[in-house]
Design a protein around this motif. Structure first.
Motif, PDB file in Angstrom:
ATOM      1  N   ASN A 121       0.835  -1.208   0.000  1.00  0.00           N
ATOM      2  CA  ASN A 121       0.000   0.000   0.000  1.00  0.00           C
ATOM      3  C   ASN A 121       0.869   1.256   0.000  1.00  0.00           C
ATOM      4  N   VAL A 122       2.022   1.206   0.663  1.00  0.00           N
ATOM      5  CA  VAL A 122       2.965   2.327   0.594  1.00  0.00           C
ATOM      6  C   VAL A 122       3.547   2.407  -0.821  1.00  0.00           C
ATOM      7  N   ALA A 123       3.775   1.242  -1.425  1.00  0.00           N
ATOM      8  CA  ALA A 123       4.351   1.211  -2.784  1.00  0.00           C
ATOM      9  C   ALA A 123       3.437   1.897  -3.800  1.00  0.00           C
ATOM     10  N   ILE A 124       2.121   1.680  -3.701  1.00  0.00           N
ATOM     11  CA  ILE A 124       1.236   2.326  -4.682  1.00  0.00           C
ATOM     12  C   ILE A 124       1.227   3.842  -4.456  1.00  0.00           C
ATOM     13  N   VAL A 125       1.346   4.278  -3.206  1.00  0.00           N
ATOM     14  CA  VAL A 125       1.437   5.728  -2.955  1.00  0.00           C
ATOM     15  C   VAL A 125       2.709   6.278  -3.605  1.00  0.00           C
ATOM     16  N   THR A 126       3.825   5.557  -3.453  1.00  0.00           N
ATOM     17  CA  THR A 126       5.093   5.996  -4.048  1.00  0.00           C
ATOM     18  C   THR A 126       4.982   6.111  -5.569  1.00  0.00           C
ATOM     19  N   GLU A 127       4.475   5.064  -6.192  1.00  0.00           N
ATOM     20  CA  GLU A 127       4.432   5.073  -7.665  1.00  0.00           C
ATOM     21  C   GLU A 127       3.409   6.083  -8.193  1.00  0.00           C
ATOM     22  N   ARG A 128       2.342   6.332  -7.434  1.00  0.00           N
ATOM     23  CA  ARG A 128       1.335   7.276  -7.897  1.00  0.00           C
ATOM     24  C   ARG A 128       1.796   8.720  -7.722  1.00  0.00           C
ATOM     25  N   ARG A 129       2.548   8.972  -6.651  1.00  0.00           N
ATOM     26  CA  ARG A 129       3.027  10.339  -6.446  1.00  0.00           C
ATOM     27  C   ARG A 129       4.295  10.633  -7.243  1.00  0.00           C
ATOM     28  N   TYR A 130       5.201   9.630  -7.290  1.00  0.00           N
ATOM     29  CA  TYR A 130       6.559   9.921  -7.787  1.00  0.00           C
ATOM     30  C   TYR A 130       7.026   8.957  -8.866  1.00  0.00           C
ATOM     31  N   GLY A 131       6.157   8.119  -9.410  1.00  0.00           N
ATOM     32  CA  GLY A 131       6.648   7.081 -10.307  1.00  0.00           C
ATOM     33  C   GLY A 131       5.764   6.840 -11.514  1.00  0.00           C
ATOM     34  N   ALA A 132       5.614   5.574 -11.874  1.00  0.00           N
ATOM     35  CA  ALA A 132       4.988   5.182 -13.141  1.00  0.00           C
ATOM     36  C   ALA A 132       3.489   5.479 -13.192  1.00  0.00           C
ATOM     37  N   ALA A 133       2.859   5.683 -12.024  1.00  0.00           N
ATOM     38  CA  ALA A 133       1.411   5.957 -12.003  1.00  0.00           C
ATOM     39  C   ALA A 133       1.132   7.416 -11.680  1.00  0.00           C
ATOM     40  N   GLY A 135       0.045  11.038 -11.390  1.00  0.00           N
ATOM     41  CA  GLY A 135      -1.077  11.784 -11.976  1.00  0.00           C
ATOM     42  C   GLY A 135      -2.357  10.982 -12.103  1.00  0.00           C
ATOM     43  N   SER A 136      -2.308   9.674 -11.864  1.00  0.00           N
ATOM     44  CA  SER A 136      -3.529   8.874 -12.034  1.00  0.00           C
ATOM     45  C   SER A 136      -4.368   8.920 -10.760  1.00  0.00           C
ATOM     46  N   ARG A 137      -5.680   8.744 -10.910  1.00  0.00           N
ATOM     47  CA  ARG A 137      -6.565   8.693  -9.745  1.00  0.00           C
ATOM     48  C   ARG A 137      -7.004   7.268  -9.431  1.00  0.00           C
ATOM     49  N   ASP A 138      -6.845   6.373 -10.420  1.00  0.00           N
ATOM     50  CA  ASP A 138      -7.205   4.967 -10.232  1.00  0.00           C
ATOM     51  C   ASP A 138      -6.026   4.113 -10.678  1.00  0.00           C
ATOM     52  N   ALA A 139      -5.348   3.512  -9.724  1.00  0.00           N
ATOM     53  CA  ALA A 139      -4.098   2.821 -10.047  1.00  0.00           C
ATOM     54  C   ALA A 139      -3.912   1.618  -9.134  1.00  0.00           C
ATOM     55  N   VAL A 140      -3.182   0.639  -9.643  1.00  0.00           N
ATOM     56  CA  VAL A 140      -2.918  -0.587  -8.874  1.00  0.00           C
ATOM     57  C   VAL A 140      -1.428  -0.867  -8.949  1.00  0.00           C
ATOM     58  N   TYR A 141      -0.844  -1.278  -7.822  1.00  0.00           N
ATOM     59  CA  TYR A 141       0.538  -1.740  -7.788  1.00  0.00           C
ATOM     60  C   TYR A 141       0.522  -3.239  -7.565  1.00  0.00           C
TER      61      TYR A 141
END
Ligand SMILES: [Zn+2]
Length: 340
Positions: A121-133, A135-141
């Motif tokens: 759950n921390v990983a999806i926050v990382t990728e959504r804020r600073y990585g491959a996801a 700018g997205s509002r709906d994302a899965v890690y």
């Protein structure tokens, strides 16, 4: 450039083999890194003490270096866990851990507000804020390594679930009569697609066919693991190739179910297998376009993670700043949840 995200934090990643810690400044700079073996065979108290010592170490070194004081401590841990109460419930890779009030114990030892969240759950926050996801509002890690784990963001919010267990994508059933998963259930994606599953099938192949390339490689190797099966497949071992193909199809079927259920903009794949096997992502793309509904299948981007080892640390910068202000995560003020 990264936008400022509140106050500095102290992030800790509790893994099955290692505990890692670092200070994270509001500009996302990681400093004062520390790592020690988890050594969970020494018991829960010894591991909790090591976490507290590591936190104090990083805090003092950060202060000595003139870094901003952390607003609190964020601990990433394997699940299942109860993030609202700060309790590690019973992770399969931490032996002897049952209902450990880790956040309260670290908070008592350090005097800093402490929060707990599942590593993915921390990983999806990382990728959504600073990585491959970004700018997205709906994302899965999705992490694919020894196991398969996941984290979900829906409409800009981390999906936690009423008990905190949401997002366990690796335990989506992809084969009704498939091999047993670590949790005892048949045909979960993890039981076919994970590194552990690939290694299990590899060992069976070595027994079945001693003349195979994999069996020859196994004679010079310490153990038959997913990396060895990969090497055999790349060297032309058809049966080893078939093990990987099955694994990728299972992950693809799992991803198609995620796409149908959540209609995400992006699914980010991390973990050692995603990093080392670009053919996995190609196969997953193919399976998603075959198995998912056409509209969400066309929409979804399937991306490799941009962060590797630090993916379970960096997300604590925004997450901890949010949780400090969120009454649902205030363990002192919030009424205790009634047992149901
Ligand atoms: Zn399972």
């Amino acid at each position: 450039m990264v936008e400022a995200a509140g106050q500095a934090v102290l992030a800790i990643d509790l893994g099955g083999t290692q505990i890692r810690a670092a200070h994270i400044s509001p500009d996302l700079t990681l400093s004062c890194r520390r790592a020690v073996p988890t050594a969970d065979e020494e018991g829960v108290d010894a591991v909790v003490d090591r976490i507290c010592d590591l936190a104090s170490d990083v805090r003092h070194q950060a202060a000595a270096s003139g870094l901003p004081a952390p607003a609190g401590i964020g601990i990433s841990s394997p699940g299942p866990l109860d993030q609202r109460r700060g309790i590690v419930v019973a992770p399969p890779n931490l032996s002897g851990w049952h209902d450990v009030p880790l956040a309260d114990r670290v908070e008592a030892a350090t005097g800093l507000r402490t929060f707990l969240e599942r590593d993915t759950n921390v990983a999806i926050v990382t990728e959504r804020r600073y990585g491959a996801a970004r700018g997205s509002r709906d994302a899965v890690y999705v992490t694919v390594s020894t196991g398969i784990g996941g984290g979900v963001v829906v409409d800009g919010h981390e999906l936690i679930g009423v008990d905190g267990t949401a997002g366990e994508v690796g335990h989506i059933t992809v084969d009704l009569d498939g091999p047993l998963c670590g949790d005892g259930q048949p045909g979960h994606a993890e039981a076919i697609g994970s590194g552990t599953a690939i290694a299990r099938e590899g060992r069976a192949l070595v027994e079945r066919d001693p003349s195979s390339t994999l069996a020859a490689l196994a004679r010079d190797a310490e153990e038959v693991d997913a990396a060895l099966v990969s090497r055999a497949a790349d060297a032309g071992d058809e049966a080893a190739r078939a093990i990987l193909d099955q694994a990728w199809i299972a992950i693809g079927a799992m991803a198609a179910s995620i796409v149908n259920l959540l209609n995400p903009e992006v699914i980010v794949f991390g973990g050692s297998i995603s990093v080392h096997r670009p053919d996995m992502l190609e196969a997953v793309r193919r399976e998603v376009s075959r198995r998912a509904f056409p509209i969400p299948a066309r929409r979804v981007r399937l991306e490799r993670a941009q962060h590797s080892d630090d993916v379970s640390l960096l997300g604590w910068l925004p997450l901890l700043n949010e949780r400090i202000a969120d009454p649902a995560f205030d363990r002192v003020a919030a009424p205790k949840l009634e047992e149901t």
